[in-house]
Design a protein around this motif. Structure first.
Motif, mmCIF file in Angstrom:
data_model
loop_
_atom_site.group_PDB
_atom_site.id
_atom_site.type_symbol
_atom_site.label_atom_id
_atom_site.label_comp_id
_atom_site.label_asym_id
_atom_site.label_seq_id
_atom_site.Cartn_x
_atom_site.Cartn_y
_atom_site.Cartn_z
ATOM 1 N N PHE A 94 6.533 25.085 -16.440
ATOM 2 C CA PHE A 94 6.725 23.945 -15.521
ATOM 3 C C PHE A 94 7.664 24.195 -14.338
ATOM 4 N N TRP A 95 8.298 25.351 -14.274
ATOM 5 C CA TRP A 95 9.155 25.640 -13.112
ATOM 6 C C TRP A 95 8.453 26.587 -12.168
ATOM 7 N N PRO A 96 8.556 26.444 -10.865
ATOM 8 C CA PRO A 96 9.224 25.313 -10.225
ATOM 9 C C PRO A 96 8.419 24.030 -10.417
ATOM 10 N N GLY A 97 9.134 22.906 -10.592
ATOM 11 C CA GLY A 97 8.441 21.645 -10.799
ATOM 12 C C GLY A 97 9.367 20.531 -11.248
ATOM 13 N N PRO A 98 8.795 19.330 -11.520
ATOM 14 C CA PRO A 98 9.608 18.128 -11.769
ATOM 15 C C PRO A 98 10.149 18.025 -13.193
ATOM 16 N N LEU A 99 10.719 19.115 -13.707
ATOM 17 C CA LEU A 99 11.292 19.134 -15.053
ATOM 18 C C LEU A 99 12.756 19.557 -14.987
ATOM 19 N N THR A 100 13.633 18.743 -15.584
ATOM 20 C CA THR A 100 15.056 19.082 -15.681
ATOM 21 C C THR A 100 15.366 19.399 -17.134
ATOM 22 N N MET A 101 16.076 20.517 -17.365
ATOM 23 C CA MET A 101 16.454 20.869 -18.740
ATOM 24 C C MET A 101 17.976 20.870 -18.886
ATOM 25 N N ILE A 102 18.432 20.416 -20.060
ATOM 26 C CA ILE A 102 19.878 20.373 -20.357
ATOM 27 C C ILE A 102 20.250 21.578 -21.216
ATOM 28 N N PHE A 103 21.302 22.296 -20.789
ATOM 29 C CA PHE A 103 21.802 23.494 -21.499
ATOM 30 C C PHE A 103 23.295 23.334 -21.773
ATOM 31 N N GLU A 104 23.830 24.166 -22.706
ATOM 32 C CA GLU A 104 25.287 24.294 -22.806
ATOM 33 C C GLU A 104 25.734 24.976 -21.524
ATOM 34 N N LYS A 105 26.792 24.480 -20.888
ATOM 35 C CA LYS A 105 27.190 25.056 -19.600
ATOM 36 C C LYS A 105 28.090 26.278 -19.775
ATOM 37 N N SER A 106 28.083 27.159 -18.778
ATOM 38 C CA SER A 106 29.034 28.276 -18.772
ATOM 39 C C SER A 106 30.274 27.831 -17.993
ATOM 40 N N ASP A 107 31.303 28.702 -17.995
ATOM 41 C CA ASP A 107 32.558 28.331 -17.323
ATOM 42 C C ASP A 107 32.408 28.211 -15.814
ATOM 43 N N ARG A 108 31.338 28.754 -15.277
ATOM 44 C CA ARG A 108 31.185 28.711 -13.809
ATOM 45 C C ARG A 108 30.914 27.301 -13.285
ATOM 46 N N VAL A 109 30.422 26.424 -14.176
ATOM 47 C CA VAL A 109 30.080 25.067 -13.709
ATOM 48 C C VAL A 109 31.268 24.134 -13.931
ATOM 49 N N PRO A 110 31.817 23.559 -12.881
ATOM 50 C CA PRO A 110 32.982 22.687 -13.054
ATOM 51 C C PRO A 110 32.616 21.348 -13.728
ATOM 52 N N TYR A 111 33.582 20.797 -14.458
ATOM 53 C CA TYR A 111 33.347 19.522 -15.147
ATOM 54 C C TYR A 111 33.051 18.388 -14.166
ATOM 55 N N GLU A 112 33.499 18.535 -12.942
ATOM 56 C CA GLU A 112 33.204 17.508 -11.919
ATOM 57 C C GLU A 112 31.691 17.362 -11.735
ATOM 58 N N THR A 113 30.980 18.492 -11.857
ATOM 59 C CA THR A 113 29.526 18.470 -11.664
ATOM 60 C C THR A 113 28.808 17.871 -12.866
ATOM 61 N N THR A 114 29.376 18.063 -14.073
ATOM 62 C CA THR A 114 28.684 17.622 -15.298
ATOM 63 C C THR A 114 29.245 16.301 -15.836
ATOM 64 N N GLY A 115 30.009 15.607 -15.026
ATOM 65 C CA GLY A 115 30.561 14.326 -15.482
ATOM 66 C C GLY A 115 31.417 14.486 -16.724
#
Ligand code: AMP
Ligand code: MG
Length: 349
Positions: A94-115
């Motif tokens: 389904f990628w590229p396309g209208p599907l969003t998947m949820i993963f465990e985040k790595s340290d590179r993604v700030p908590y501000e982005t993930t609420g």
């Protein structure tokens, strides 16, 4: 702030303009851009300051996480802890396309982005302008829908301008969107992947690729008592200014019921809006009657729904009746959004 609006045609993309848009993101600014689902309000997903700005521009509560948009599969690994095999399969299908998947985040993604969550939502859109822009922006663009919080998601650049003028650096106008409803969200961090928000990619489509896929039970019901798994689903999204009720039943009865309500409501000073379909719209007697599309092809309805809700706001309609839709296929996503817009007011006749 002066908001610059630029036009980028997906068939003749001007690299110079894409570079300009990308450099705004790299410098910590915000750019709204077209995707196949709805317009997104983009900022650098790896810059906490950019995510803070997104929440401020939208007027959105900061516990409501953003979706990180990528342009190529290799960019997924650095922002997640692991890519489950199930996710790899869905990405292939389904990628590229209208599907969003949820993963465990790595340290590179700030908590501000993930609420504040330890998980991150990721999507690779298929719109050529979105893909080219994400590349120019450094590969990771956090983007919720480009509406002010509580308004219907924008399906064309003119609605982004209505909501975001003066609040963001740039709007990329790439024409009307293709789908008109937000992406399907699937949680890949649980044993059986679970749909948290219905969209164009349906359960049946997902189950052609994976053995079984679950559904968040709060998705189609009034969630006041329970916490939905996708934090955004708890907010009363997509709310039109008028008071909306869905009337569900046999077509003739629905038409008769709605038409019978109109005269007394008008006498009381209400302006009545009605959402019908191509086959029924001529028979309604409201002040403003709009067809959402053709029931034989519900993708037409998905595409028009948010535009209609915004137009009712512009026309200052105070009471709205809507026909109900099937909950099979894309119909489930349509009803999910309509039920939210109606605050779950549905009358079965
Ligand atoms: P929007 O793009 O405006 O539709 O907003 C994105 C939606 O994705 C949010 O409202 C959340 O409900 C959902 N979402 C984003 N990240 C997560 C996550 N880590 N876990 C669950 N849901 C999420
Ligand atoms: Mg939204």
């Amino acid at each position: 702030m002066e908001t610059q609006v630029i036009q980028i045609d997906e068939k003749h993309m001007e690299q110079r303009l894409l570079k300009q848009a990308g450099s705004i993101i790299k410098a910590g600014g915000l750019v709204a851009f077209p995707t196949e689902t709805v317009y997104g309000l983009g900022g650098d997903a790896l810059n906490p300051e950019s995510s803070r700005k997104i929440y401020a521009a939208k007027g959105r509560p900061s516990d409501n996480p953003l979706i990180v948009h990528i342009a190529k599969l290799e960019d997924l690994q650095p922002i997640v802890k692991e890519i489950p095999e199930t996710a790899q399969k869905l990405a292939d299908a389904f990628w590229p396309g209208p599907l969003t998947m949820i993963f465990e985040k790595s340290d590179r993604v700030p908590y501000e982005t993930t609420g504040g969550l330890n998980t991150v939502a990721v999507r690779m859109p298929v719109h050529p302008v979105a893909l080219a822009f994400i590349e120019e922006a450094g590969g990771y663009v956090a983007a919720p829908s480009a509406n002010r919080s509580g308004r219907p998601s924008p399906t064309s650049a003119k609605y982004v301008e209505e909501d975001m003028q003066g609040r963001i650096e740039m709007i990329i106008d790439g024409g009307d969107v293709e789908i008109g409803l937000e992406s399907t969200i699937v949680d890949m961090t649980v044993e059986e992947p679970m749909i948290l928000r219905p969209g164009y990619i349906t359960k049946e489509m997902l189950e052609k690729v994976l053995k079984s896929v679950g559904e968040d039970k709060t998705m189609m019901s009034d969630t006041s008592g329970q916490a939905p798994k996708a934090p955004g689903m708890k907010y009363r999204h997509y709310a039109p200014k008028g008071d909306l009720t869905i009337i569900d039943g046999e077509a003739e009865k629905v038409i008769e019921y709605i038409n019978n309500q109109v005269p007394s409501l008008q006498k009381q000073g209400y302006k009545v809006g009605i959402i019908g379909t191509d086959a029924t719209i001529a028979r309604y007697r409201g002040d403003v009657c709009k067809s959402a599309g053709n029931r034989m092809d519900e993708t037409t309805i998905a595409k028009e729904l948010y535009r209609i809700l915004r137009e009712f706001d512009d026309e200052e309609v105070t009471i709205i009746f809507s026909e109900s839709f099937d909950t099979a296929g894309i119909g489930q996503a349509i009803m999910n959004r309509l039920l939210k817009a109606a605050g779950h007011k549905i009358l079965h006749i």
